[in-house]
Design a protein around this motif. Structure first.
Motif, PDB file in Angstrom:
ATOM      1  N   LEU A 221       0.820  -1.207   0.000  1.00  0.00           N
ATOM      2  CA  LEU A 221       0.000   0.000   0.000  1.00  0.00           C
ATOM      3  C   LEU A 221       0.856   1.260   0.000  1.00  0.00           C
ATOM      4  O   LEU A 221       0.510   2.266  -0.619  1.00  0.00           O
ATOM      5  N   LEU A 222       1.969   1.233   0.714  1.00  0.00           N
ATOM      6  CA  LEU A 222       2.833   2.402   0.799  1.00  0.00           C
ATOM      7  C   LEU A 222       3.567   2.682  -0.505  1.00  0.00           C
ATOM      8  O   LEU A 222       3.950   3.824  -0.774  1.00  0.00           O
ATOM      9  N   THR A 223       3.788   1.656  -1.301  1.00  0.00           N
ATOM     10  CA  THR A 223       4.670   1.816  -2.458  1.00  0.00           C
ATOM     11  C   THR A 223       3.999   1.606  -3.806  1.00  0.00           C
ATOM     12  O   THR A 223       4.466   2.132  -4.818  1.00  0.00           O
ATOM     13  N   ALA A 251      -5.860  15.022  -3.603  1.00  0.00           N
ATOM     14  CA  ALA A 251      -4.426  14.838  -3.827  1.00  0.00           C
ATOM     15  C   ALA A 251      -4.138  14.910  -5.320  1.00  0.00           C
ATOM     16  O   ALA A 251      -4.952  14.480  -6.138  1.00  0.00           O
ATOM     17  N   MET A 252      -2.985  15.442  -5.662  1.00  0.00           N
ATOM     18  CA  MET A 252      -2.573  15.495  -7.064  1.00  0.00           C
ATOM     19  C   MET A 252      -1.927  14.160  -7.411  1.00  0.00           C
ATOM     20  O   MET A 252      -0.716  14.046  -7.591  1.00  0.00           O
ATOM     21  N   LEU A 253      -2.774  13.132  -7.456  1.00  0.00           N
ATOM     22  CA  LEU A 253      -2.327  11.770  -7.713  1.00  0.00           C
ATOM     23  C   LEU A 253      -3.256  11.118  -8.714  1.00  0.00           C
ATOM     24  O   LEU A 253      -4.439  11.446  -8.794  1.00  0.00           O
ATOM     25  N   GLY A 259       2.425   4.631  -4.518  1.00  0.00           N
ATOM     26  CA  GLY A 259       2.225   5.223  -3.203  1.00  0.00           C
ATOM     27  C   GLY A 259       0.840   5.778  -2.977  1.00  0.00           C
ATOM     28  O   GLY A 259       0.505   6.167  -1.860  1.00  0.00           O
ATOM     29  N   SER A 260       0.012   5.808  -4.030  1.00  0.00           N
ATOM     30  CA  SER A 260      -1.342   6.350  -3.855  1.00  0.00           C
ATOM     31  C   SER A 260      -2.186   5.465  -2.947  1.00  0.00           C
ATOM     32  O   SER A 260      -3.193   5.908  -2.406  1.00  0.00           O
ATOM     33  N   MET A 527      -0.076  14.105   0.622  1.00  0.00           N
ATOM     34  CA  MET A 527      -0.047  12.916   1.472  1.00  0.00           C
ATOM     35  C   MET A 527       0.584  11.761   0.689  1.00  0.00           C
ATOM     36  O   MET A 527      -0.068  10.775   0.338  1.00  0.00           O
ATOM     37  N   LEU A 528       1.859  11.890   0.414  1.00  0.00           N
ATOM     38  CA  LEU A 528       2.614  10.868  -0.289  1.00  0.00           C
ATOM     39  C   LEU A 528       3.605  10.220   0.673  1.00  0.00           C
ATOM     40  O   LEU A 528       4.045  10.856   1.645  1.00  0.00           O
TER      41      LEU A 528
END
Length: 583
Positions: A221-223, A251-253, A259-260, A527-528
């Motif tokens: 989830l983190l990566t 978020a700009m994702l 990482g999202s 929030m990355l």
């Protein structure tokens, strides 16, 4: 029924009424000296004040606007209509804050939402039935039935997915309620400081123990991109797109961004009234959260002031923070200063008199802050009538009116396409976009609107801060894009545009101007994974103590980040309190 309000139809963007109302938390007179001064009356600043004052530290909160709350604020933009202008729904508020500050006693009332998500599908109905929709709730049996419309396999897998996400969220909890590991202390030459810093490892070890066999899932989830995670679990696009929205909202994702997945986890960390993962509306709007915290702080003696604009932070010749200077030249001295402003504002605007080499100003250049969303507050004279779930003749709210409505979530690819447009400075305008989240809090809280009328919060994902070619938003661009958003809603709920009485549109520059949110980012920074925990706001300081002695960061730019969570305010106050006791 709403005839007296029709004169507001298609109203232009207006500022809230300038009138001042007396509140029980307002202090009578600003003193020249306190033990602690807090810059900004957002929810984290107010929480920090409550904990400090509760511990005997005389504290003043200085808010630049006419109303407290920061992004968690209620404002009557149109007569009789009360809006949560930025933050709009509650879940992440930490149980410790809720209990320790006795917020229920101080007026906080929550309406739990069930169901929590509604995704109508833009399609033709068949055999006389309306188009399909996906509704997710707290009921496993209902979820299986709803998801089963699109995939029987997904219907079976969803409960296991929820269980895993709940386990991961529970495991992370010890990290939310304490400062990150004190790396500097662990490497200190002082044996006492090293021993004291060892205690900061405990939450990390607790999280590791709770994760256990789930450590690989947490690491993924983190990566990993959200799409990779969701594609492994599910096959139906409406379900994947609905879940993916929680991974990118605010978020700009893209869901394809590595990482999202953490943002997805961040949105399931909540708890309300003892119920894990619950979301709710607050009676009176999100400003009532801030008001209850302010009352709690004031009940212990904290002094709270509005319309006090901090010009700069006072620094001693040795570079130690010792108070603030207001815009009118007034000096307010203190032993410590806690900033609830964004890190960028704190170090690039409030401490400009310090040489760059002595501050983290230069590294802040690499702090990612852009936030591509556009909130709209809309007053309507009737509920939206979705093709996928038609209203009853009595016009009363149905369950799907009481949750978050996701529009243009038929396919997760739409989200990525909208993200690519935003990267080029183009607000999403194709028929498949923009990506929208929509809430109708007045469906459960009648105090927010006149009888028969409603307030609607609409959040449009992927609206760039600067438009293509370096152009800035103007009224024409703002209203043209708002019209596109309203056209999208109209496709799902015919008659929506005719129901609109007034609208308040906020672009990212508006959020920056009104609320002091750098880049329009409600989280104070992206929030990355590279800007979380030990790296929030920067790897050089992540335990609320800034490089400037006596200056602490207590807002969402500090660990654990954004949302109406309160951890940053509580943790920063406890760190500052410990330092004051040792000084």
């Amino acid at each position: 029924m709403a005839g007296s309000f029709l004169r507001l139809r298609r109203a232009a963007l207006v500022s809230p009424p300038g009138r001042r109302e007396a509140h029980s938390w307002e202090a009578a007179q600003l003193r020249s000296e306190y033990d602690a001064v807090i810059i900004g009356g957002g929810h984290n600043g107010l929480i920090a004040a409550a904990y400090l004052q509760k511990s005997g530290v005389s504290t003043a909160v200085l808010e630049r606007r006419h109303v407290i709350g920061g992004a968690a604020v209620t404002e009557e933009i149109f007569p009789g209509f009360k809006f949560s202008r930025a933050s709009y729904v509650l879940s992440l508020l930490r149980p410790q804050v809720y209990k320790e500050l006795e917020l229920k006693k101080h007026g906080l009332k929550i309406y739990l939402r069930n169901p929590h998500s509604f995704t109508p599908i833009l399609e033709e109905g068949s055999l006389g039935r309306p188009p399909r929709s996906l509704t997710l709730s707290q009921d496993p049996a209902e979820n299986r039935e709803q998801i089963g419309q699109f995939s029987k396999r997904d219907a079976k897998a969803y409960a296991d997915y929820e269980t895993l996400m709940d386990q991961l969220a529970t495991a992370v909890e010890p990290l939310l309620d304490t400062p990150p590991v004190d790396v500097a202390g662990l490497s200190s030459q002082s044996l006492l400081q090293r021993l004291r810093s060892l205690k900061t490892l405990r939450p990390l070890l607790q999280t590791g123990m709770k994760l256990g066999r789930n450590i690989p899932h947490f690491y993924e989830l983190l990566t990993a991109p959200t799409t990779k995670v969701l594609d492994r679990w599910f096959e139906s696009e409406p379900l994947k797109a609905t879940l993916a929205m929680d991974a990118v909202i605010g978020a700009m994702l893209s869901p394809n961004t590595p990482g999202s997945g953490y943002v997805l986890l961040h949105h399931v960390m909540g708890e309300l009234e003892g119920k894990k993962g619950a979301w709710g509306f607050v009676e009176g709007g999100m400003g009532s959260v801030s008001m209850s915290i302010a009352r709690a702080a004031a009940s212990h003696g904290a002094a709270i002031f509005t319309e006090k604009v901090v010009e700069r932070i006072l620094l001693s010749p040795g570079g130690t923070a010792g108070g603030v200077v207001l815009q009118d030249g007034t000096e307010v001295k203190s032993k410590v200063v806690l900033s609830n402003a964004t890190p960028w504002v704190t170090f690039c605007h409030l401490t400009p008199q310090v040489p760059v080499r002595q501050t983290p100003m230069s590294p802040m250049q690499g702090f990612h802050i852009s936030l591509p969303f556009l909130p709209s507050a809309v007053a309507v004279d009737r509920l939206p009538n979705f093709l996928a779930a038609p209203n009853l003749k009595d016009g009363k709210p149905l369950p799907h009116h009481q949750c978050t409505v996701h529009l243009n979530c038929e396919e997760s690819a739409y989200i990525h396409e909208a993200y690519q447009d935003a990267c080029r400075g183009i607000p999403s305008r194709s028929p498949a976009r923009p990506m929208l989240e929509m809430c109708i809090p007045s469906a459960v809280d009648p105090t927010l609107a006149p009888p028969g009328c409603h307030v609607i919060s609409i959040f449009s994902q992927y609206t760039p801060y600067t438009l293509a070619g370096g152009h800035s938003w103007d009224e024409h661009e703002k209203n043209a894009y708002a019209d596109q958003v309203f056209d999208t809603i109209e496709a799902y709920a015919p008659g929506f545009k005719a129901s609109v009485i007034g609208r308040d549109i906020l672009t990212p520059p508006d959020l920056e101007r009104i609320f002091g949110l750098t880049g329009g980012n409600i989280f104070h920074g992206a929030m990355l994974p590279d800007q979380l925990y030990l790296a929030r706001p920067l790897p050089s300081f992540s335990n609320y103590r800034s490089p400037i002695q006596g200056l602490y960061i207590c807002g969402s730019g500090a660990h654990p980040g954004g949302g109406v969570m309160g951890s940053a305010g509580r943790n920063a106050a406890l760190v500052a309190l410990g330092d004051l006791r040792r000084s």
